[in-house]
Design a protein around this motif. Sequence first.
Motif, PDB file in Angstrom:
ATOM      1  N   GLY A 259      76.475  46.469  71.271  1.00  0.00           N
ATOM      2  CA  GLY A 259      75.698  45.587  72.075  1.00  0.00           C
ATOM      3  C   GLY A 259      74.276  46.178  72.501  1.00  0.00           C
ATOM      4  N   LEU A 260      74.509  47.465  72.791  1.00  0.00           N
ATOM      5  CA  LEU A 260      73.205  48.346  73.037  1.00  0.00           C
ATOM      6  C   LEU A 260      72.466  48.562  71.929  1.00  0.00           C
ATOM      7  CD1 LEU A 260      74.729  51.339  75.219  1.00  0.00           C
ATOM      8  CD2 LEU A 260      73.269  49.171  76.077  1.00  0.00           C
ATOM      9  N   LYS A 265      67.409  47.168  69.040  1.00  0.00           N
ATOM     10  CA  LYS A 265      66.762  46.417  67.858  1.00  0.00           C
ATOM     11  C   LYS A 265      65.906  45.481  68.624  1.00  0.00           C
ATOM     12  CE  LYS A 265      67.384  44.362  63.591  1.00  0.00           C
ATOM     13  NZ  LYS A 265      68.586  43.776  62.605  1.00  0.00           N
ATOM     14  N   GLU A 266      66.195  44.409  69.442  1.00  0.00           N
ATOM     15  CA  GLU A 266      65.436  43.439  69.860  1.00  0.00           C
ATOM     16  C   GLU A 266      64.263  43.796  70.758  1.00  0.00           C
ATOM     17  OE1 GLU A 266      66.215  39.772  73.074  1.00  0.00           O
ATOM     18  OE2 GLU A 266      67.764  39.873  71.329  1.00  0.00           O
ATOM     19  N   LEU A 267      64.605  44.872  71.485  1.00  0.00           N
ATOM     20  CA  LEU A 267      63.562  45.561  72.368  1.00  0.00           C
ATOM     21  C   LEU A 267      62.684  46.436  71.492  1.00  0.00           C
ATOM     22  CD1 LEU A 267      65.654  46.008  75.665  1.00  0.00           C
ATOM     23  CD2 LEU A 267      64.093  44.287  75.218  1.00  0.00           C
ATOM     24  N   GLY A 268      62.860  46.878  70.494  1.00  0.00           N
ATOM     25  CA  GLY A 268      61.894  47.727  69.579  1.00  0.00           C
ATOM     26  C   GLY A 268      62.070  49.068  70.060  1.00  0.00           C
ATOM     27  N   TYR A 269      63.169  49.513  70.685  1.00  0.00           N
ATOM     28  CA  TYR A 269      63.548  50.948  70.821  1.00  0.00           C
ATOM     29  C   TYR A 269      63.954  51.891  69.828  1.00  0.00           C
ATOM     30  CZ  TYR A 269      63.327  49.325  75.982  1.00  0.00           C
ATOM     31  OH  TYR A 269      62.822  48.727  77.079  1.00  0.00           O
ATOM     32  N   PHE A 349      68.355  54.683  73.869  1.00  0.00           N
ATOM     33  CA  PHE A 349      67.323  54.262  73.432  1.00  0.00           C
ATOM     34  C   PHE A 349      66.260  54.043  74.269  1.00  0.00           C
ATOM     35  CE2 PHE A 349      71.377  52.707  71.563  1.00  0.00           C
ATOM     36  CZ  PHE A 349      71.083  52.753  70.239  1.00  0.00           C
ATOM     37  N   SER A 350      64.933  54.168  73.647  1.00  0.00           N
ATOM     38  CA  SER A 350      63.665  53.822  74.791  1.00  0.00           C
ATOM     39  C   SER A 350      62.553  53.831  73.688  1.00  0.00           C
ATOM     40  CB  SER A 350      63.412  55.038  75.482  1.00  0.00           C
ATOM     41  OG  SER A 350      62.373  54.866  76.629  1.00  0.00           O
ATOM     42  N   LYS A 351      61.478  53.509  74.143  1.00  0.00           N
ATOM     43  CA  LYS A 351      60.211  53.201  73.340  1.00  0.00           C
ATOM     44  C   LYS A 351      59.809  54.610  72.715  1.00  0.00           C
ATOM     45  CE  LYS A 351      58.211  49.351  75.547  1.00  0.00           C
ATOM     46  NZ  LYS A 351      57.167  48.698  76.336  1.00  0.00           N
ATOM     47  N   GLU A 352      59.199  54.904  71.424  1.00  0.00           N
ATOM     48  CA  GLU A 352      58.976  56.126  70.855  1.00  0.00           C
ATOM     49  C   GLU A 352      58.101  56.846  71.701  1.00  0.00           C
ATOM     50  OE1 GLU A 352      59.356  59.327  68.223  1.00  0.00           O
ATOM     51  OE2 GLU A 352      60.428  57.176  68.253  1.00  0.00           O
ATOM     52  N   GLU A 353      57.206  56.221  72.247  1.00  0.00           N
ATOM     53  CA  GLU A 353      55.981  57.229  73.007  1.00  0.00           C
ATOM     54  C   GLU A 353      56.702  57.545  74.216  1.00  0.00           C
ATOM     55  OE1 GLU A 353      55.207  52.783  73.914  1.00  0.00           O
ATOM     56  OE2 GLU A 353      55.946  53.798  72.245  1.00  0.00           O
ATOM     57  N   ILE A 390      69.194  52.923  63.922  1.00  0.00           N
ATOM     58  CA  ILE A 390      70.182  52.332  65.102  1.00  0.00           C
ATOM     59  C   ILE A 390      71.597  52.375  65.186  1.00  0.00           C
ATOM     60  CG2 ILE A 390      70.153  50.572  66.807  1.00  0.00           C
ATOM     61  CD1 ILE A 390      67.215  50.062  66.678  1.00  0.00           C
ATOM     62  N   PHE A 391      72.036  51.683  63.994  1.00  0.00           N
ATOM     63  CA  PHE A 391      73.388  51.472  63.947  1.00  0.00           C
ATOM     64  C   PHE A 391      74.239  52.358  63.285  1.00  0.00           C
ATOM     65  CE2 PHE A 391      71.542  47.085  64.565  1.00  0.00           C
ATOM     66  CZ  PHE A 391      72.314  46.597  65.462  1.00  0.00           C
TER      67      PHE A 391
END
Length: 609
Positions: A259-260, A265-269, A349-353, A390-391
């Motif tokens: 789920g995470l 993936k949906e949030l672009g993290y 997971f977080s944004k790359e920046e 991610i997966f």
Amino acid sequence: MAAAAEALFPELARVLFYQDAAKDVRDVQIKLTENLKKAIIPLVQKRAEDILKVVALGRQPLPEEEKMAAKQAIEDVLIPAKIIAKREPLLNYIDLDSDIDKINKFAEQQAKQIIIAFNKYGNEGMLKVIKETLGVEDLLQLPGVKTKLRETGAPKADWGRVVLAVIYKNATTRGWWARATKKVVNRIREEIWRELVPNHIKAVSSDSLTTSQAVDRRAEEWAKDHVAVREKDGRLMTLPTPKDKAKKEQAERITAAFGLGHAAKELGYTPRFITITCPAHMHMMTTAGGSYKQNPSYDGTTPKQAMEWINTGWSQSRAAFEKAEIEIIWERVVEPHRDGTPHVHMLAFSKEENWEQIEEILRDRFEAGKETGNDRYKRGVAVEVPKAGIFGAVLYINAYLNKISTGSGISKKEHNRYRAWYRQYGIRAYAFSGRKATVWRLCRSMGPIPGASREAQEAAQKGDWWSFFKAANKTGLQPLKEDVIGEELGGYVCTRKRIIGLTDAAGNIITKAKWVLRKIADVEAERAHAKAREDINARVMELEFKEQVKSHLLQLLQKGQGGDPGNPAGGFWELKEGQTPQKTAPPDPRKDPEGWQKWCEEIDPAVGF
């Protein structure tokens, strides 16, 4: 023998003393457990054998410094146990190898002693007995005190009075003393292992492993002997064993992990593996130099204290993320090193920046900056980029989830030690962000939820954690709780919350079924009793029915009609002038009372019942 040996070799008498020193281990002011004896005695005997070889071969007289070293080796084993015995007053009343029966007997005596001390000397007498027995200075650390204090809701100014009331309520019962005693004994026993034979620790001592396995066996036996009974209709449900619970936890954890992954993936993290290790001074053992040995810089930190240090650092890090407006989702697994020191594996997971700032915050909170040393910088906090996306990262963390849940990938004995370690130090094996485990389980087990929250329930029942999480947040789905009023303590009434169902922001409410845990033997006995009563009632009704038919036929015979009074249930022969007798079967009055009445009226309307 010792005198003769002393005449030949003065040193040999000392050696024989060293050989017999193992016996002193048994008389070291405390009774050690069998597992601990097995670990300690070989250390003494090996040292003695080494000295004996030197003396017996006659190659050289035993140097004085060697004799002193041998004696010191034995004292190193015995003295710590004596020190522990002096600082732990409970060992004056009970042995470390005491079984459940001995502990329960001691607990019953102490409960009576508390009543006597309180009646004679009040609260001071009660506290004196507790402190002199359990050696606890901080009363809030006593079992059950914090929970009851929280339930009363008393202000801090009144904590003293409430705590005394709670302690008296608890300490006058055998169950409380038994729990408190077992807790202290387990702690002392583990401390002795860590101080005397640290190289024998494999996450936990053999004694803690034995205790944990016994707890699992009792839990399994209890589950097999009990059943859940639904109050509404008496439906029965078997209870899960520890193995069943582990499999369920494994499924939930893996579902949450995927789920995470979908959320990221949906949030672009983007993902990162994070490994957090405690500083060197918290590790009892070290492999520096290639061999596994005691760490000279070890400061005595226990695994529980080390885990508290990790939790504090992670809590501070999350607060810093929030302050910096950094969004991060994560899940973590806690594992022990061989010496019992915890470390954390985390998938975040977080944004790359954001990752450069996240790593800086973590290194600051966990003392792993460059200024703390190259080794600490490399090993204290490791942040790695997964190569498989991610997966792929989710599959990697799932390997750790499987290991801690069901022991997949490790031996059964090693998994049992993991379970014992979590239990011994009260360490939570797994956690993840945005946790809604209670709502998830209720959605999967309850009937249809009305309104918009039905979407969250359908997602949970399909095993789609991310869709469930979004829908539950959208509708404000949360547990529905009610107050359970308890006893009055220190002028305050204890009130605890009990989950009775689910509710959402729209006010929709659905309550869960109430289940009662009961012994299977009691349920079977009750059901057998109810079946017996039902059979008896049926037999009585059958006899009453036969008597009614017989009475009816006798009345008909008196009017010139006939039948077989000896077998009324077998049918009835109508004897009417000019007709051939015909057999008719009377209906059962229990199943067809109207048909029975009609049958009677057709035979003779004048005869009634």
